[in-house]
Design a protein around this motif. Structure first.
Motif, PDB file in Angstrom:
ATOM      1  N   LEU A   1      60.759 -21.903 123.231  1.00 14.32           N
ATOM      2  CA  LEU A   1      62.192 -22.131 123.062  1.00 14.32           C
ATOM      3  C   LEU A   1      61.592 -23.000 122.145  1.00 14.32           C
ATOM      4  CD1 LEU A   1      64.868 -22.503 122.924  1.00 14.32           C
ATOM      5  CD2 LEU A   1      64.876 -23.168 125.345  1.00 14.32           C
ATOM      6  N   ARG A   2      61.026 -24.463 122.907  1.00 12.53           N
ATOM      7  CA  ARG A   2      60.715 -25.572 122.452  1.00 12.53           C
ATOM      8  C   ARG A   2      59.457 -25.503 121.561  1.00 12.53           C
ATOM      9  NH1 ARG A   2      54.821 -27.411 125.207  1.00 12.53           N
ATOM     10  NH2 ARG A   2      53.925 -25.463 125.681  1.00 12.53           N
ATOM     11  N   PHE A   3      59.030 -24.313 120.857  1.00 15.69           N
ATOM     12  CA  PHE A   3      58.678 -24.342 119.486  1.00 15.69           C
ATOM     13  C   PHE A   3      60.164 -24.142 118.392  1.00 15.69           C
ATOM     14  CE2 PHE A   3      54.841 -23.320 122.901  1.00 15.69           C
ATOM     15  CZ  PHE A   3      54.342 -24.876 121.753  1.00 15.69           C
ATOM     16  N   LEU A   4      60.569 -23.140 118.543  1.00 15.91           N
ATOM     17  CA  LEU A   4      61.808 -22.342 118.057  1.00 15.91           C
ATOM     18  C   LEU A   4      62.580 -24.281 117.550  1.00 15.91           C
ATOM     19  CD1 LEU A   4      63.336 -19.222 119.395  1.00 15.91           C
ATOM     20  CD2 LEU A   4      62.034 -19.590 116.787  1.00 15.91           C
ATOM     21  N   ARG A   5      62.712 -24.966 118.240  1.00 13.88           N
ATOM     22  CA  ARG A   5      63.763 -25.691 118.118  1.00 13.88           C
ATOM     23  C   ARG A   5      62.931 -26.556 117.369  1.00 13.88           C
ATOM     24  NH1 ARG A   5      65.472 -26.808 124.509  1.00 13.88           N
ATOM     25  NH2 ARG A   5      67.980 -25.836 123.628  1.00 13.88           N
ATOM     26  N   LYS A   6      61.734 -26.618 117.280  1.00 10.58           N
ATOM     27  CA  LYS A   6      60.836 -28.126 116.319  1.00 10.58           C
ATOM     28  C   LYS A   6      60.730 -27.276 114.892  1.00 10.58           C
ATOM     29  CE  LYS A   6      58.039 -29.915 120.134  1.00 10.58           C
ATOM     30  NZ  LYS A   6      56.341 -29.522 120.346  1.00 10.58           N
ATOM     31  N   MET A   7      60.831 -26.076 114.559  1.00  5.47           N
ATOM     32  CA  MET A   7      61.107 -25.185 113.191  1.00  5.47           C
ATOM     33  C   MET A   7      62.157 -25.496 112.213  1.00  5.47           C
ATOM     34  SD  MET A   7      60.199 -21.192 113.791  1.00  5.47           S
ATOM     35  CE  MET A   7      58.558 -20.883 114.480  1.00  5.47           C
ATOM     36  N   PRO A   8      61.482 -26.419 111.177  1.00  6.79           N
ATOM     37  CA  PRO A   8      62.730 -26.632 110.185  1.00  6.79           C
ATOM     38  C   PRO A   8      63.783 -25.006 109.502  1.00  6.79           C
ATOM     39  CG  PRO A   8      61.107 -26.255 109.058  1.00  6.79           C
ATOM     40  CD  PRO A   8      60.343 -26.595 110.944  1.00  6.79           C
ATOM     41  N   LYS A   9      65.192 -26.333 109.505  1.00  9.41           N
ATOM     42  CA  LYS A   9      66.109 -24.623 109.368  1.00  9.41           C
ATOM     43  C   LYS A   9      66.534 -23.587 110.173  1.00  9.41           C
ATOM     44  CE  LYS A   9      65.560 -25.099 104.791  1.00  9.41           C
ATOM     45  NZ  LYS A   9      65.064 -24.651 103.328  1.00  9.41           N
ATOM     46  N   ALA A  10      65.743 -24.043 111.376  1.00 11.96           N
ATOM     47  CA  ALA A  10      66.645 -23.069 112.583  1.00 11.96           C
ATOM     48  C   ALA A  10      66.863 -23.452 113.776  1.00 11.96           C
ATOM     49  CB  ALA A  10      64.655 -23.405 113.861  1.00 11.96           C
ATOM     50  N   ASN A  11      68.331 -22.792 113.565  1.00 12.96           N
ATOM     51  CA  ASN A  11      70.125 -23.313 114.699  1.00 12.96           C
ATOM     52  C   ASN A  11      69.750 -22.322 115.704  1.00 12.96           C
ATOM     53  OD1 ASN A  11      72.153 -23.682 115.213  1.00 12.96           O
ATOM     54  ND2 ASN A  11      73.123 -22.740 114.563  1.00 12.96           N
ATOM     55  N   VAL A  12      69.104 -23.290 117.268  1.00 17.73           N
ATOM     56  CA  VAL A  12      69.244 -22.988 118.192  1.00 17.73           C
ATOM     57  C   VAL A  12      69.561 -22.787 119.523  1.00 17.73           C
ATOM     58  CG1 VAL A  12      67.082 -22.263 119.466  1.00 17.73           C
ATOM     59  CG2 VAL A  12      66.332 -22.438 117.595  1.00 17.73           C
ATOM     60  N   ARG A  13      70.614 -21.955 119.534  1.00 21.46           N
ATOM     61  CA  ARG A  13      71.176 -22.421 121.113  1.00 21.46           C
ATOM     62  C   ARG A  13      71.060 -21.489 122.225  1.00 21.46           C
ATOM     63  NH1 ARG A  13      76.041 -18.857 121.090  1.00 21.46           N
ATOM     64  NH2 ARG A  13      75.680 -17.633 119.433  1.00 21.46           N
TER      65      ARG A  13
ATOM     66  N   ILE B   1      60.578   1.461 119.484  1.00 22.05           N
ATOM     67  CA  ILE B   1      60.742   0.421 119.934  1.00 22.05           C
ATOM     68  C   ILE B   1      58.450  -0.846 118.871  1.00 22.05           C
ATOM     69  CG2 ILE B   1      61.372  -1.976 120.761  1.00 22.05           C
ATOM     70  CD1 ILE B   1      62.722  -0.522 122.853  1.00 22.05           C
ATOM     71  N   PRO B   2      58.861  -1.396 118.518  1.00 20.98           N
ATOM     72  CA  PRO B   2      57.937  -1.775 117.807  1.00 20.98           C
ATOM     73  C   PRO B   2      57.090  -3.510 118.921  1.00 20.98           C
ATOM     74  CG  PRO B   2      59.479  -2.395 116.077  1.00 20.98           C
ATOM     75  CD  PRO B   2      59.917  -1.402 117.108  1.00 20.98           C
ATOM     76  N   MET B   3      55.786  -2.560 118.662  1.00 21.04           N
ATOM     77  CA  MET B   3      55.582  -3.881 120.583  1.00 21.04           C
ATOM     78  C   MET B   3      54.429  -5.544 118.703  1.00 21.04           C
ATOM     79  SD  MET B   3      52.880  -4.795 123.129  1.00 21.04           S
ATOM     80  CE  MET B   3      54.096  -3.333 124.409  1.00 21.04           C
ATOM     81  N   LEU B   4      54.546  -6.304 119.080  1.00 15.31           N
ATOM     82  CA  LEU B   4      53.856  -7.399 118.768  1.00 15.31           C
ATOM     83  C   LEU B   4      53.442  -8.024 120.128  1.00 15.31           C
ATOM     84  CD1 LEU B   4      56.458  -8.962 115.773  1.00 15.31           C
ATOM     85  CD2 LEU B   4      54.669  -7.200 115.183  1.00 15.31           C
ATOM     86  N   ARG B   5      52.159  -8.601 118.998  1.00 14.02           N
ATOM     87  CA  ARG B   5      50.739  -9.117 119.907  1.00 14.02           C
ATOM     88  C   ARG B   5      50.977 -11.218 119.936  1.00 14.02           C
ATOM     89  NH1 ARG B   5      47.800  -6.895 123.572  1.00 14.02           N
ATOM     90  NH2 ARG B   5      47.685  -8.977 124.248  1.00 14.02           N
ATOM     91  N   ALA B   6      51.182 -11.921 120.804  1.00 10.69           N
ATOM     92  CA  ALA B   6      51.013 -13.142 119.693  1.00 10.69           C
ATOM     93  C   ALA B   6      50.050 -13.442 121.281  1.00 10.69           C
ATOM     94  CB  ALA B   6      52.408 -13.491 120.072  1.00 10.69           C
ATOM     95  N   LEU B   7      49.257 -14.985 121.057  1.00  8.95           N
ATOM     96  CA  LEU B   7      47.724 -15.499 122.128  1.00  8.95           C
ATOM     97  C   LEU B   7      48.709 -16.178 122.466  1.00  8.95           C
ATOM     98  CD1 LEU B   7      45.847 -16.123 118.592  1.00  8.95           C
ATOM     99  CD2 LEU B   7      45.073 -14.645 120.538  1.00  8.95           C
ATOM    100  N   ASP B   8      49.927 -16.971 122.267  1.00  7.44           N
ATOM    101  CA  ASP B   8      50.350 -18.157 123.063  1.00  7.44           C
ATOM    102  C   ASP B   8      52.368 -18.212 122.553  1.00  7.44           C
ATOM    103  OD1 ASP B   8      50.427 -19.510 120.632  1.00  7.44           O
ATOM    104  OD2 ASP B   8      48.909 -20.518 121.514  1.00  7.44           O
ATOM    105  N   ALA B   9      52.716 -18.768 123.296  1.00  9.24           N
ATOM    106  CA  ALA B   9      54.023 -18.902 123.195  1.00  9.24           C
ATOM    107  C   ALA B   9      54.812 -19.825 122.219  1.00  9.24           C
ATOM    108  CB  ALA B   9      55.506 -20.145 123.971  1.00  9.24           C
ATOM    109  N   ALA B  10      53.644 -20.276 121.051  1.00  8.79           N
ATOM    110  CA  ALA B  10      53.756 -21.034 119.873  1.00  8.79           C
ATOM    111  C   ALA B  10      53.827 -19.163 118.725  1.00  8.79           C
ATOM    112  CB  ALA B  10      52.670 -22.149 119.207  1.00  8.79           C
ATOM    113  N   GLU B  11      52.776 -18.722 118.899  1.00 11.53           N
ATOM    114  CA  GLU B  11      52.587 -17.896 118.411  1.00 11.53           C
ATOM    115  C   GLU B  11      53.971 -16.967 118.395  1.00 11.53           C
ATOM    116  OE1 GLU B  11      49.346 -14.948 116.301  1.00 11.53           O
ATOM    117  OE2 GLU B  11      48.929 -14.837 118.319  1.00 11.53           O
ATOM    118  N   SER B  12      54.543 -16.940 119.651  1.00  8.21           N
ATOM    119  CA  SER B  12      55.219 -16.289 120.137  1.00  8.21           C
ATOM    120  C   SER B  12      56.559 -16.469 118.953  1.00  8.21           C
ATOM    121  CB  SER B  12      55.732 -15.639 121.589  1.00  8.21           C
ATOM    122  OG  SER B  12      55.029 -15.115 121.849  1.00  8.21           O
ATOM    123  N   ALA B  13      57.079 -17.866 119.229  1.00  7.75           N
ATOM    124  CA  ALA B  13      58.446 -18.767 117.449  1.00  7.75           C
ATOM    125  C   ALA B  13      57.612 -18.102 116.567  1.00  7.75           C
ATOM    126  CB  ALA B  13      58.097 -19.688 117.977  1.00  7.75           C
ATOM    127  N   ARG B  14      56.499 -18.258 116.277  1.00  9.60           N
ATOM    128  CA  ARG B  14      55.664 -18.032 114.765  1.00  9.60           C
ATOM    129  C   ARG B  14      56.040 -16.556 114.381  1.00  9.60           C
ATOM    130  NH1 ARG B  14      51.868 -21.362 115.997  1.00  9.60           N
ATOM    131  NH2 ARG B  14      50.220 -19.208 116.124  1.00  9.60           N
TER     132      ARG B  14
END
Length: 170
Positions: free
Chosen positions: A15-27, A106-119
């Protein structure tokens, strides 16, 4: 990118990384299924590796996966982090992944951390927008040179073969 984040998701997660992304409308709101709803098309269930292992042991993961499979949006699971410190057998984890990906589809993606999940959510959103607009790149051979690229583009049209493409360019 429009993102609805389930109100039960931790604030220190993606959530905190999504809020920092440009053009991301997060609620933040309550979601019936999943943790993140992206562009009204993709629903992401995010699991840290520790939570994944615990939810497999207590059976919660399979209920969540079945709910995701029946969701009206396209489901995706993000598995975040590594397996360090979990006390579940590798075979049990692999069995859960097989059930999720092969049986439930259901596809599964791997992420190292929360920042990569947001990306990953951001990348998936962009790819889906391109697909909706019909702008997904054709796979395979990429010709070099202007004339060869023009021929390839023309031959991609229905009813246009190599000979007709050559005549059109001339």
């Amino acid at each position: 990118m429009d993102v609805v984040v389930d109100d039960r998701e931790p604030k220190e997660g993606p959530l905190r990384f999504l809020r920092k992304m440009p053009k991301a409308n997060v609620r933040v709101a309550r979601l019936d299924v999943g943790d993140y709803l992206v562009d009204g098309r993709l629903v992401f269930e995010r699991k840290t590796f520790a939570d994944f292992a615990t939810s497999v042991c207590d059976g919660r993961f399979f209920r969540q996966a079945c709910n995701l499979a029946s969701a009206t949006h396209r489901p995706v699971v993000i598995l975040e982090g590594n397996s360090g410190g979990t006390r579940i057998s590798r075979e049990s984890l692999q069995g859960a992944i097989i059930t999720l990906t092969i049986i439930l589809g259901i596809p599964m993606l791997r992420a190292l951390d929360a920042a990569e999940s947001a990306r990953l959510m951001h990348y998936a959103s962009r790819q889906m927008c391109r697909q909706v607009r019909g702008a997904v790149n054709r796979p395979g051979y990429r010709p070099k040179g202007k004339r060869k690229r023009q021929l390839q583009i023309l031959q991609g049209l229905p009813g246009i073969g190599p000979t007709r493409a050559e005549r059109l360019l001339e």
